[in-house]
Design a protein around this motif. Structure first.
Motif, PDB file in Angstrom:
ATOM      1  N   ALA A  87      36.890  41.640  48.786  1.00  0.00           N
ATOM      2  CA  ALA A  87      36.235  42.962  48.925  1.00  0.00           C
ATOM      3  C   ALA A  87      37.119  44.027  48.399  1.00  0.00           C
ATOM      4  CB  ALA A  87      35.754  43.223  50.444  1.00  0.00           C
ATOM      5  N   GLU A  88      38.547  43.923  48.815  1.00  0.00           N
ATOM      6  CA  GLU A  88      39.465  44.889  48.283  1.00  0.00           C
ATOM      7  C   GLU A  88      39.564  44.885  46.645  1.00  0.00           C
ATOM      8  OE1 GLU A  88      42.327  45.398  52.073  1.00  0.00           O
ATOM      9  OE2 GLU A  88      42.547  43.705  50.783  1.00  0.00           O
ATOM     10  N   ARG A  89      39.467  43.688  46.307  1.00  0.00           N
ATOM     11  CA  ARG A  89      39.544  43.582  44.932  1.00  0.00           C
ATOM     12  C   ARG A  89      38.486  44.252  44.074  1.00  0.00           C
ATOM     13  NH1 ARG A  89      42.571  37.597  43.665  1.00  0.00           N
ATOM     14  NH2 ARG A  89      43.542  37.719  45.815  1.00  0.00           N
ATOM     15  N   ASP A  90      37.304  43.916  44.727  1.00  0.00           N
ATOM     16  CA  ASP A  90      36.088  44.595  44.063  1.00  0.00           C
ATOM     17  C   ASP A  90      36.095  46.099  43.941  1.00  0.00           C
ATOM     18  OD1 ASP A  90      34.867  42.273  43.541  1.00  0.00           O
ATOM     19  OD2 ASP A  90      33.370  42.423  45.280  1.00  0.00           O
ATOM     20  N   GLN A  91      36.685  46.723  45.320  1.00  0.00           N
ATOM     21  CA  GLN A  91      36.783  48.172  45.508  1.00  0.00           C
ATOM     22  C   GLN A  91      37.737  48.770  44.402  1.00  0.00           C
ATOM     23  OE1 GLN A  91      38.077  48.980  49.242  1.00  0.00           O
ATOM     24  NE2 GLN A  91      36.215  48.629  50.251  1.00  0.00           N
ATOM     25  N   ALA A 120      37.315  51.442  37.406  1.00  0.00           N
ATOM     26  CA  ALA A 120      36.492  51.827  36.171  1.00  0.00           C
ATOM     27  C   ALA A 120      36.212  53.308  36.270  1.00  0.00           C
ATOM     28  CB  ALA A 120      35.462  50.837  36.620  1.00  0.00           C
ATOM     29  N   LYS A 121      36.082  53.705  37.549  1.00  0.00           N
ATOM     30  CA  LYS A 121      35.870  55.331  37.715  1.00  0.00           C
ATOM     31  C   LYS A 121      36.618  56.224  37.024  1.00  0.00           C
ATOM     32  CE  LYS A 121      33.046  57.405  41.081  1.00  0.00           C
ATOM     33  NZ  LYS A 121      32.393  57.703  42.418  1.00  0.00           N
ATOM     34  N   VAL A 122      37.977  55.579  37.310  1.00  0.00           N
ATOM     35  CA  VAL A 122      38.976  56.525  37.013  1.00  0.00           C
ATOM     36  C   VAL A 122      39.124  56.686  35.347  1.00  0.00           C
ATOM     37  CG1 VAL A 122      41.684  57.009  36.778  1.00  0.00           C
ATOM     38  CG2 VAL A 122      40.343  56.370  38.732  1.00  0.00           C
ATOM     39  N   LEU A 123      38.965  55.309  34.639  1.00  0.00           N
ATOM     40  CA  LEU A 123      38.907  55.303  33.264  1.00  0.00           C
ATOM     41  C   LEU A 123      37.635  55.825  32.553  1.00  0.00           C
ATOM     42  CD1 LEU A 123      40.469  51.740  33.539  1.00  0.00           C
ATOM     43  CD2 LEU A 123      41.505  53.830  32.217  1.00  0.00           C
ATOM     44  N   VAL A 128      37.831  45.820  32.450  1.00  0.00           N
ATOM     45  CA  VAL A 128      38.313  46.247  33.809  1.00  0.00           C
ATOM     46  C   VAL A 128      37.765  45.460  34.830  1.00  0.00           C
ATOM     47  CG1 VAL A 128      37.977  48.110  35.580  1.00  0.00           C
ATOM     48  CG2 VAL A 128      38.264  48.707  33.346  1.00  0.00           C
ATOM     49  N   MET A 129      36.545  44.874  34.747  1.00  0.00           N
ATOM     50  CA  MET A 129      36.013  43.993  35.787  1.00  0.00           C
ATOM     51  C   MET A 129      36.559  42.686  35.730  1.00  0.00           C
ATOM     52  SD  MET A 129      33.672  45.809  36.891  1.00  0.00           S
ATOM     53  CE  MET A 129      32.860  44.828  38.106  1.00  0.00           C
ATOM     54  N   GLU A 130      37.132  42.148  34.694  1.00  0.00           N
ATOM     55  CA  GLU A 130      37.712  40.499  34.338  1.00  0.00           C
ATOM     56  C   GLU A 130      39.083  40.800  34.565  1.00  0.00           C
ATOM     57  OE1 GLU A 130      36.469  39.390  30.729  1.00  0.00           O
ATOM     58  OE2 GLU A 130      34.363  39.626  30.852  1.00  0.00           O
ATOM     59  N   ARG A 131      39.755  41.920  34.094  1.00  0.00           N
ATOM     60  CA  ARG A 131      41.341  42.090  34.384  1.00  0.00           C
ATOM     61  C   ARG A 131      41.676  43.548  34.834  1.00  0.00           C
ATOM     62  NH1 ARG A 131      44.936  38.871  30.647  1.00  0.00           N
ATOM     63  NH2 ARG A 131      46.280  39.293  32.431  1.00  0.00           N
ATOM     64  N   PRO A 132      41.489  43.574  36.137  1.00  0.00           N
ATOM     65  CA  PRO A 132      42.063  44.928  36.792  1.00  0.00           C
ATOM     66  C   PRO A 132      43.609  44.856  36.593  1.00  0.00           C
ATOM     67  CG  PRO A 132      41.534  43.126  38.509  1.00  0.00           C
ATOM     68  CD  PRO A 132      41.144  42.574  37.214  1.00  0.00           C
ATOM     69  N   ALA A 144      36.638  61.429  48.286  1.00  0.00           N
ATOM     70  CA  ALA A 144      37.994  61.347  49.009  1.00  0.00           C
ATOM     71  C   ALA A 144      38.007  60.246  49.690  1.00  0.00           C
ATOM     72  CB  ALA A 144      37.619  62.592  49.871  1.00  0.00           C
ATOM     73  N   ALA A 145      36.932  59.663  50.054  1.00  0.00           N
ATOM     74  CA  ALA A 145      36.972  58.210  50.536  1.00  0.00           C
ATOM     75  C   ALA A 145      37.380  56.995  49.491  1.00  0.00           C
ATOM     76  CB  ALA A 145      35.383  57.796  50.839  1.00  0.00           C
ATOM     77  N   GLU A 146      37.401  57.237  48.149  1.00  0.00           N
ATOM     78  CA  GLU A 146      37.519  56.413  47.330  1.00  0.00           C
ATOM     79  C   GLU A 146      39.218  56.549  46.950  1.00  0.00           C
ATOM     80  OE1 GLU A 146      33.916  55.809  44.457  1.00  0.00           O
ATOM     81  OE2 GLU A 146      35.123  57.509  44.239  1.00  0.00           O
ATOM     82  N   ARG A 147      39.695  57.604  47.311  1.00  0.00           N
ATOM     83  CA  ARG A 147      41.019  57.976  47.092  1.00  0.00           C
ATOM     84  C   ARG A 147      42.013  57.235  48.045  1.00  0.00           C
ATOM     85  NH1 ARG A 147      41.706  64.067  44.534  1.00  0.00           N
ATOM     86  NH2 ARG A 147      39.448  63.888  43.414  1.00  0.00           N
ATOM     87  N   ASP A 148      41.254  57.430  49.536  1.00  0.00           N
ATOM     88  CA  ASP A 148      41.830  56.669  50.413  1.00  0.00           C
ATOM     89  C   ASP A 148      41.741  55.358  50.187  1.00  0.00           C
ATOM     90  OD1 ASP A 148      42.442  59.164  51.660  1.00  0.00           O
ATOM     91  OD2 ASP A 148      40.680  58.720  53.031  1.00  0.00           O
TER      92      ASP A 148
END
Lengths: 149, 149
Positions: A133-137, A143-146, B14-18, B132-136
């Motif tokens: 789940a954390e990897r998905d997050q 993706a959002k940052v980029l 991004v999905m395939e190689r974070p 803010a939640a995503e930053r956390d």
DNA sequence: TCAAGATGGTCTGTTATCAAACGATTGAGT
DNA sequence: ACTCAATCGTTTGATAACAGACCATCTTGA
């Protein structure tokens, strides 16, 4: 002798400056890749170029570098390497003689397949501490940052 | 003329190689920092050293470099710079004459306060796309990845 | 006491990356 | 047709970071 003091100051920094933490993680990835030999992050640029060529067809170096966020001047060397290895062809685009038409060869596809096979293990090692789940997050957040285009 | 093709191949990567996405984000941060002048990520290492000295007191270069994940040989230059600027003192540790005793000066504290003041704005710019939640979440995930001690 | 290894700081060489400039080519405006 | 700006690939120079070796110092064990 004075026992090695465990300060654990860094976690605090992660909270206060996630940007710096990101940089540290990225160098950590590079190190992990070096430990595992090639075809992971060492040569990641070469890997990405081959991958993109398979997925979107022949490209100019410019397109490759824009799409993959690799500097034009770096792309020159990557194309050199790949061509020398016989993994890509590199002909002038007849419609625009400034640009190359870079395309992947059969040998390149073979090499890519081989490289891809070692990626899952590598990612598992790098993100071992994370749940699925954390990897998905993480993926979604990155993706959002980029999404700065 | 052929309109600039938007391939958007990178999101798939991004999905395939974070891991690669992380590296790209970190260079993106560096660029953003350069655009904003100093005291953000340009000079981030210097900033971190001052910050740590304030929080944990006098340190050897070794301790600083381990805790901050900065290479020893890089730390040399950072200490040189900070000393030259008058932001730290650097005396031999009488108990271990191999090691320095690096400590922050009054001028260093002032400089740190000034640098800190511009950090929130910088982080806002870099992570503008995130809630803010995503930053956390990102912060927590990074802390977990770095928990490799 | 002495030898061997570990540790702290430094220096050198190597690599990766970027900025800036350049020639060649293309496209747009006149 | 001609000029000017933009684009593609390349080269050069600068910078940051790391690996490895080095010396001085400390620690350990005999």
């Amino acid at each position: 002798m004075p026992t090695k003091t465990r300060l654990n100051f860094f976690p605090r920094l992660v909270m206060e400056r996630p940007d710096i933490a990101l940089c540290r993680v990225s160098t950590l990835i590079t190190r992990a890749a070096e430990l595992q030999g090639h075809a992971n992050n060492v040569g990641a640029n070469h890997h990405l170029v081959l991958k993109m060529l398979v997925n979107v067809g022949p490209c100019s170096q410019q397109t490759l570098s824009e799409e993959l966020r690799i500097d034009r001047s770096v792309m020159v060397g990557i194309a050199d390497d790949l061509q020398k290895a016989g993994y890509v062809s590199r002909e002038r685009n007849p419609d625009d003689r400034r640009a190359y038409q870079v395309d992947i060869t059969g040998a390149g596809k073979t090499a890519l397949l081989h490289a891809e096979s070692s990626v899952p293990k590598f990612l598992n090692d790098v993100f071992a501490a994370l749940t699925a789940a954390e990897r998905d997050q993480l993926t979604k957040i990155l993706a959002k940052v980029l999404e700065i285009d």
